[in-house]
Design an enzyme around this catalytic site. Structure first.
Site, PDB file in Angstrom:
ATOM      1  N   LYS A  60      -1.838  -2.692   8.125  1.00  0.00           N
ATOM      2  CA  LYS A  60      -3.105  -2.237   8.726  1.00  0.00           C
ATOM      3  C   LYS A  60      -3.171  -2.838  10.077  1.00  0.00           C
ATOM      4  O   LYS A  60      -2.869  -3.919  10.262  1.00  0.00           O
ATOM      5  CB  LYS A  60      -4.299  -2.144   8.152  1.00  0.00           C
ATOM      6  CG  LYS A  60      -4.597  -1.421   6.755  1.00  0.00           C
ATOM      7  CD  LYS A  60      -5.664  -1.676   6.263  1.00  0.00           C
ATOM      8  CE  LYS A  60      -6.303  -0.665   4.742  1.00  0.00           C
ATOM      9  NZ  LYS A  60      -7.334  -0.747   4.177  1.00  0.00           N
TER      10      LYS A  60
ATOM     11  N   HIS B 171      -3.823  -9.159   2.999  1.00  0.00           N
ATOM     12  CA  HIS B 171      -5.629  -9.060   3.370  1.00  0.00           C
ATOM     13  C   HIS B 171      -5.944  -9.943   4.739  1.00  0.00           C
ATOM     14  O   HIS B 171      -5.575 -11.294   4.665  1.00  0.00           O
ATOM     15  CB  HIS B 171      -6.112  -9.616   2.133  1.00  0.00           C
ATOM     16  CG  HIS B 171      -6.094  -8.565   1.296  1.00  0.00           C
ATOM     17  ND1 HIS B 171      -6.525  -9.074  -0.310  1.00  0.00           N
ATOM     18  CD2 HIS B 171      -6.093  -7.262   0.895  1.00  0.00           C
ATOM     19  CE1 HIS B 171      -6.551  -8.026  -1.061  1.00  0.00           C
ATOM     20  NE2 HIS B 171      -6.366  -6.727  -0.319  1.00  0.00           N
TER      21      HIS B 171
ATOM     22  N   TYR C  89     -10.076 -10.502  -7.167  1.00  0.00           N
ATOM     23  CA  TYR C  89      -9.000 -10.678  -8.228  1.00  0.00           C
ATOM     24  C   TYR C  89      -9.337 -11.627  -9.349  1.00  0.00           C
ATOM     25  O   TYR C  89      -8.626 -11.713 -10.328  1.00  0.00           O
ATOM     26  CB  TYR C  89      -7.591 -10.586  -7.788  1.00  0.00           C
ATOM     27  CG  TYR C  89      -7.309  -9.055  -6.996  1.00  0.00           C
ATOM     28  CD1 TYR C  89      -7.117  -7.833  -7.817  1.00  0.00           C
ATOM     29  CD2 TYR C  89      -7.078  -9.375  -5.583  1.00  0.00           C
ATOM     30  CE1 TYR C  89      -6.763  -6.850  -7.285  1.00  0.00           C
ATOM     31  CE2 TYR C  89      -6.899  -7.959  -5.060  1.00  0.00           C
ATOM     32  CZ  TYR C  89      -6.723  -6.697  -5.770  1.00  0.00           C
ATOM     33  OH  TYR C  89      -6.233  -5.560  -5.167  1.00  0.00           O
TER      34      TYR C  89
ATOM     35  N   ARG D 189      -1.086  -1.941  -7.165  1.00  0.00           N
ATOM     36  CA  ARG D 189      -1.289  -3.054  -6.028  1.00  0.00           C
ATOM     37  C   ARG D 189      -2.376  -4.059  -6.756  1.00  0.00           C
ATOM     38  O   ARG D 189      -2.161  -5.268  -6.741  1.00  0.00           O
ATOM     39  CB  ARG D 189      -1.945  -2.261  -4.925  1.00  0.00           C
ATOM     40  CG  ARG D 189      -2.269  -3.288  -3.841  1.00  0.00           C
ATOM     41  CD  ARG D 189      -2.522  -2.682  -2.445  1.00  0.00           C
ATOM     42  NE  ARG D 189      -3.413  -3.475  -1.377  1.00  0.00           N
ATOM     43  CZ  ARG D 189      -2.744  -4.345  -0.470  1.00  0.00           C
ATOM     44  NH1 ARG D 189      -1.405  -4.378  -0.519  1.00  0.00           N
ATOM     45  NH2 ARG D 189      -3.617  -4.732   0.467  1.00  0.00           N
TER      46      ARG D 189
ATOM     47  N   HIS E 286      -2.629   2.562  -5.810  1.00  0.00           N
ATOM     48  CA  HIS E 286      -3.353   1.235  -5.649  1.00  0.00           C
ATOM     49  C   HIS E 286      -3.703   0.380  -6.966  1.00  0.00           C
ATOM     50  O   HIS E 286      -4.023  -0.870  -7.129  1.00  0.00           O
ATOM     51  CB  HIS E 286      -4.812   1.661  -5.140  1.00  0.00           C
ATOM     52  CG  HIS E 286      -5.437   0.810  -3.769  1.00  0.00           C
ATOM     53  ND1 HIS E 286      -4.755   0.791  -2.670  1.00  0.00           N
ATOM     54  CD2 HIS E 286      -6.382  -0.027  -3.806  1.00  0.00           C
ATOM     55  CE1 HIS E 286      -5.293  -0.212  -2.018  1.00  0.00           C
ATOM     56  NE2 HIS E 286      -6.153  -0.882  -2.672  1.00  0.00           N
TER      57      HIS E 286
ATOM     58  N   ARG F 254       1.042  -1.238  -0.012  1.00  0.00           N
ATOM     59  CA  ARG F 254       0.050   0.009  -0.209  1.00  0.00           C
ATOM     60  C   ARG F 254       1.057   1.252  -0.159  1.00  0.00           C
ATOM     61  O   ARG F 254       2.163   1.187   0.426  1.00  0.00           O
ATOM     62  CB  ARG F 254      -0.785   0.022   1.264  1.00  0.00           C
ATOM     63  CG  ARG F 254      -2.001  -1.267   1.258  1.00  0.00           C
ATOM     64  CD  ARG F 254      -2.635  -1.257   2.707  1.00  0.00           C
ATOM     65  NE  ARG F 254      -3.563  -2.281   2.726  1.00  0.00           N
ATOM     66  CZ  ARG F 254      -3.133  -3.307   3.480  1.00  0.00           C
ATOM     67  NH1 ARG F 254      -1.951  -3.776   3.967  1.00  0.00           N
ATOM     68  NH2 ARG F 254      -4.133  -4.291   3.321  1.00  0.00           N
TER      69      ARG F 254
END
Length: 298
Positions: A171, A270, A279, A247, A244, A147
């Site tokens: 995150k 994730h 995806y 990414r 992004h 990110r």
């Protein structure tokens, strides 16, 4: 009154949730929008907000012709805000828990094809500090799928060239190791050994952050977006490139080449596999196009 809790919530996001600058910016916009609505309705206390009042607010958002995704984000933001207020004892309940999130269309992630990417890798002037930085930045974003906030916070100490990995702070304070390839390694080593040192001489500052701006100070997410836009202009491309999207491209290209979903999930950081599964829609469409183009009976 609202300002006090606004500041407290932002502090909570920064210190306890370790939210990125980008995330906090969106929360702030959502709160500002809600507070403006409350002022117009003459509501002075956050405890006074009821489910009926929220329905009026949602009607107001619909009249602004906001997308379902934007409305959903605002509800999620305000639900989190009231959860915080409840924890702090300022309100007795969370009225946003009774609000259903609008059903979202599953938007297929936008990505770049390999042919679209190629011109970007050959436009930077590698004899200059900024050219070296831009090349390293592009190679790292595409080569690791990290990110933008993870990229701008990366430090020199978090790069291990001996095994080709970076330590990424994701995150929620979660850490993961992400590998990078020889193109990224060559670009980063060149920048660290030459261009970065020259940029540090401009600022005379001591920082371990890898990516610096022209003044020798740590690069911001906004700065990264500006650099990518410049690179697109220099390459005379008619595509849009943002962090992004790189990414998305990283994940899509891996899956197209046969990588398994669990590995891609781990590389992207994730929490849930369902987030990564979007995806597969891209790869299915990719396979369909190949089939229609190449099969004699398609």
């Amino acid at each position: 009154m609202f300002l006090k809790w606004n500041h407290a919530f932002v502090e909570y996001l920064q210190l306890e949730k370790n939210a990125s600058e980008y995330t906090i910016e969106f929360y702030q916009k959502d709160l500002d929008s809600f507070f403006s609505f409350l002022h117009r309705e003459g509501i002075l206390d956050l405890e006074e907000v009821t489910f009926s009042m929220i329905r009026v607010y949602l009607t107001d958002l619909q009249e602004q012709k906001l997308s379902r995704r934007s409305v959903s984000r605002k509800i999620s933001s305000l639900r989190s805000f009231y959860r915080f207020l409840e924890r702090e004892g300022h309100v007795s309940g969370n009225p946003f828990l009774a609000v259903s999130l609008p059903k979202l269309d599953h938007k297929i992630p936008d990505f770049l094809y390999e042919e679209e990417m190629k011109p970007l890798f050959s436009i930077s002037d590698l004899s200059t500090p900024l050219g070296q930085r831009n090349q390293a930045l592009l190679e790292l974003l595409y080569g690791t799928g990290i990110r933008i906030s993870e990229c701008t916070s990366l430090t020199v100490e978090e790069i291990d060239f001996s095994i080709g990995t970076i330590l990424v702070h994701g995150k929620g304070r979660k850490e993961r190791y992400v590998p990078f390839g020889r193109f990224a390694q060559e670009a980063i080593e060149t920048f660290l050994e030459d261009g970065r040192k020259k940029l540090l001489n401009v600022s005379k500052e001591d920082t371990s952050v890898v990516f610096l701006n022209g003044k020798g100070k740590p690069l911001t997410p906004r700065g990264v977006r500006f650099i990518l836009n410049q690179m697109v202009e220099q390459a005379a491309l008619s595509i849009k490139v943002y962090p992004h999207k790189l990414r998305h491209t990283f994940a899509t290209h891996l899956l197209n080449e046969g990588a398994d979903l669990r590995s891609v999930q781990e590389l992207l950081g994730h929490e849930n596999l369902s987030t990564t599964q979007i995806y597969t829609h891209v790869t299915k469409e990719h396979l369909r196009k190949i089939y229609l183009k190449n099969h004699p009976r398609a």
